[in-house]
Design a protein around this motif. Structure first.
Motif, PDB file in Angstrom:
ATOM      1  N   ARG A   1       0.971  -1.142  -0.203  1.00 19.37           N
ATOM      2  CA  ARG A   1       0.098   0.013  -0.059  1.00 19.37           C
ATOM      3  C   ARG A   1       1.050   1.136  -0.083  1.00 19.37           C
ATOM      4  NH1 ARG A   1      -3.533   0.559   4.810  1.00 19.37           N
ATOM      5  NH2 ARG A   1      -4.714   2.001   3.512  1.00 19.37           N
ATOM      6  N   ILE A   2       0.500   1.969  -0.856  1.00 20.19           N
ATOM      7  CA  ILE A   2       1.689   3.284  -1.268  1.00 20.19           C
ATOM      8  C   ILE A   2       0.809   4.455  -0.965  1.00 20.19           C
ATOM      9  CG2 ILE A   2       3.237   4.339  -2.757  1.00 20.19           C
ATOM     10  CD1 ILE A   2       3.922   1.475  -2.060  1.00 20.19           C
ATOM     11  N   LEU A   3       1.365   5.440  -0.224  1.00 23.46           N
ATOM     12  CA  LEU A   3       0.705   6.711  -0.195  1.00 23.46           C
ATOM     13  C   LEU A   3       1.440   7.820  -1.008  1.00 23.46           C
ATOM     14  CD1 LEU A   3      -0.988   8.923   1.428  1.00 23.46           C
ATOM     15  CD2 LEU A   3       0.968   9.143   3.047  1.00 23.46           C
TER      16      LEU A   3
ATOM     17  N   ASP B   1      -7.189   4.881  -4.435  1.00 26.93           N
ATOM     18  CA  ASP B   1      -8.089   5.794  -4.003  1.00 26.93           C
ATOM     19  C   ASP B   1      -7.637   7.188  -4.047  1.00 26.93           C
ATOM     20  OD1 ASP B   1      -9.718   3.647  -3.092  1.00 26.93           O
ATOM     21  OD2 ASP B   1      -8.376   3.122  -1.476  1.00 26.93           O
ATOM     22  N   LEU B   2      -8.326   7.856  -4.404  1.00 28.06           N
ATOM     23  CA  LEU B   2      -8.049   9.418  -4.576  1.00 28.06           C
ATOM     24  C   LEU B   2      -8.729  10.265  -3.456  1.00 28.06           C
ATOM     25  CD1 LEU B   2      -7.972   9.819  -8.389  1.00 28.06           C
ATOM     26  CD2 LEU B   2      -6.071   9.689  -7.056  1.00 28.06           C
ATOM     27  N   VAL B   3      -7.870  11.009  -2.946  1.00 28.26           N
ATOM     28  CA  VAL B   3      -8.516  11.950  -1.437  1.00 28.26           C
ATOM     29  C   VAL B   3      -8.116  13.172  -2.038  1.00 28.26           C
ATOM     30  CG1 VAL B   3      -8.248  12.341   0.968  1.00 28.26           C
ATOM     31  CG2 VAL B   3      -7.997   9.759  -0.079  1.00 28.26           C
TER      32      VAL B   3
ATOM     33  N   ASP C   1      -5.597  15.003   5.695  1.00 27.15           N
ATOM     34  CA  ASP C   1      -6.829  14.102   5.242  1.00 27.15           C
ATOM     35  C   ASP C   1      -6.527  12.731   4.646  1.00 27.15           C
ATOM     36  OD1 ASP C   1      -8.685  16.546   5.163  1.00 27.15           O
ATOM     37  OD2 ASP C   1      -7.391  17.358   4.038  1.00 27.15           O
ATOM     38  N   ALA C   2      -5.208  12.384   4.667  1.00 28.74           N
ATOM     39  CA  ALA C   2      -4.631  11.046   4.271  1.00 28.74           C
ATOM     40  C   ALA C   2      -5.158  10.186   5.347  1.00 28.74           C
ATOM     41  CB  ALA C   2      -3.437  11.137   4.190  1.00 28.74           C
ATOM     42  N   PRO C   3      -5.658   8.735   5.003  1.00 27.34           N
ATOM     43  CA  PRO C   3      -5.719   7.750   5.885  1.00 27.34           C
ATOM     44  C   PRO C   3      -4.545   7.419   6.731  1.00 27.34           C
ATOM     45  CG  PRO C   3      -6.557   7.014   3.569  1.00 27.34           C
ATOM     46  CD  PRO C   3      -5.685   8.298   3.404  1.00 27.34           C
ATOM     47  N   GLU C   4      -4.919   7.097   7.847  1.00 22.21           N
ATOM     48  CA  GLU C   4      -3.683   6.843   8.990  1.00 22.21           C
ATOM     49  C   GLU C   4      -2.884   5.867   8.520  1.00 22.21           C
ATOM     50  OE1 GLU C   4      -3.038   8.318  12.045  1.00 22.21           O
ATOM     51  OE2 GLU C   4      -4.317   9.931  10.914  1.00 22.21           O
ATOM     52  N   GLY C   5      -3.393   4.883   7.638  1.00 19.86           N
ATOM     53  CA  GLY C   5      -2.371   3.821   7.161  1.00 19.86           C
ATOM     54  C   GLY C   5      -2.418   2.611   8.139  1.00 19.86           C
ATOM     55  N   PRO C   6      -1.182   2.018   8.613  1.00 18.19           N
ATOM     56  CA  PRO C   6      -0.094   2.235   8.034  1.00 18.19           C
ATOM     57  C   PRO C   6       0.129   1.908   6.582  1.00 18.19           C
ATOM     58  CG  PRO C   6       0.106   0.341   9.451  1.00 18.19           C
ATOM     59  CD  PRO C   6      -1.264   0.788   9.424  1.00 18.19           C
TER      60      PRO C   6
END
Length: 236
Positions: free
Chosen positions: A57-59, A106-108, A114-119
């Motif tokens: 999973r990449i931020l 997923d585009l935010v 505002d980004a999900p916490e992850g990790p």
């Protein structure tokens, strides 16, 4: 993002990249203003692939336009992505750029908060941090770090070059010469140079390295240098 709004401020940045005309013209902008852009994208996913799982999973912060998302998604079919950007217009461009690849993204709309916490298994922030002042840049880097698993790689690349007056002007002249040689409009290029010249939000590479370290990253290594641009890989 690589075009430079008039004063370099965050509010001006958002309004600039929400302008449909600016967004429509964006596709050629990064290629003309950033030497080696395609190589930067390729090196980015190669550096991440050294240490992340096949289903990582990449931020991706500053994901508007979708160019780096597309490069990574094409190269790594098992990765999933969360792309964050404050401009709905730029996120729309990202969807169009991605096409069928958008199913894994997923585009935010928003900023790092505002980004999900992850990790997350890794993160990137390309052509974006130079729009933030020192305090907000430090905070943003720390928030990226907080969302990563221990040992995760982070790739950042943005405008970073010597800031002493004479050297600054020399490197900006080279930045402009490259863009014009790639077909950029001379007036637009001169305006971008003047905006950078007036901005207090571009730093020298040593300062940018220190900001990454202050945000919690270790093993910060320079891997990309192209006129006024620098790129680093670091470890959470």
């Amino acid at each position: 993002m690589s075009d430079t709004p008039a004063d370099g401020g965050t509010a001006d940045l958002v309004s600039h990249f929400c302008n449909p005309e600016a967004v429509a013209a964006y596709a050629d902008g990064p290629r003309r203003f950033v030497p080696g852009l395609e190589a930067l994208h390729r090196m980015t996913w190669l550096l991440l692939a050294e240490r992340v799982p096949a289903d990582a999973r990449i931020l991706v912060l500053g994901a508007g336009g979708g160019l780096e998302l597309k490069a990574m998604a094409e190269a790594q079919p098992g990765w999933r992505f969360t792309g964050v950007d404050p401009s709905s217009e730029m996120l729309g461009l990202a969807r169009r750029t991605l096409g069928k690849l958008a199913a894994r993204v997923d585009l935010v709309e928003g900023h790092i908060d505002d980004a999900p916490e992850g990790p997350f298994d890794a993160a990137t922030c390309l052509l974006t941090l130079h729009f933030l002042d020192a305090a907000e840049r430090r905070r943003t880097v720390a928030e990226i770090h907080r969302r990563l698993v221990p040992g995760a790689p982070f790739v950042a690349a943005h405008s970073s070059f010597p800031q002493e007056a004479a050297e600054r002007d020399l490197w900006l002249s080279r930045y402009a010469a490259y863009a014009v040689s790639m077909g950029a409009d001379v007036e637009q290029t001169n305006g971008a140079c003047e905006a950078v010249r007036r901005s207090l939000m571009t730093f020298d590479p040593a300062t940018d390295t220190a900001i990454l370290e202050e945000g919690g990253f270790r093993d910060v290594s320079l891997f990309f240098a192209a006129f006024t641009w620098r790129g680093w890989v670091a470890t959470a």
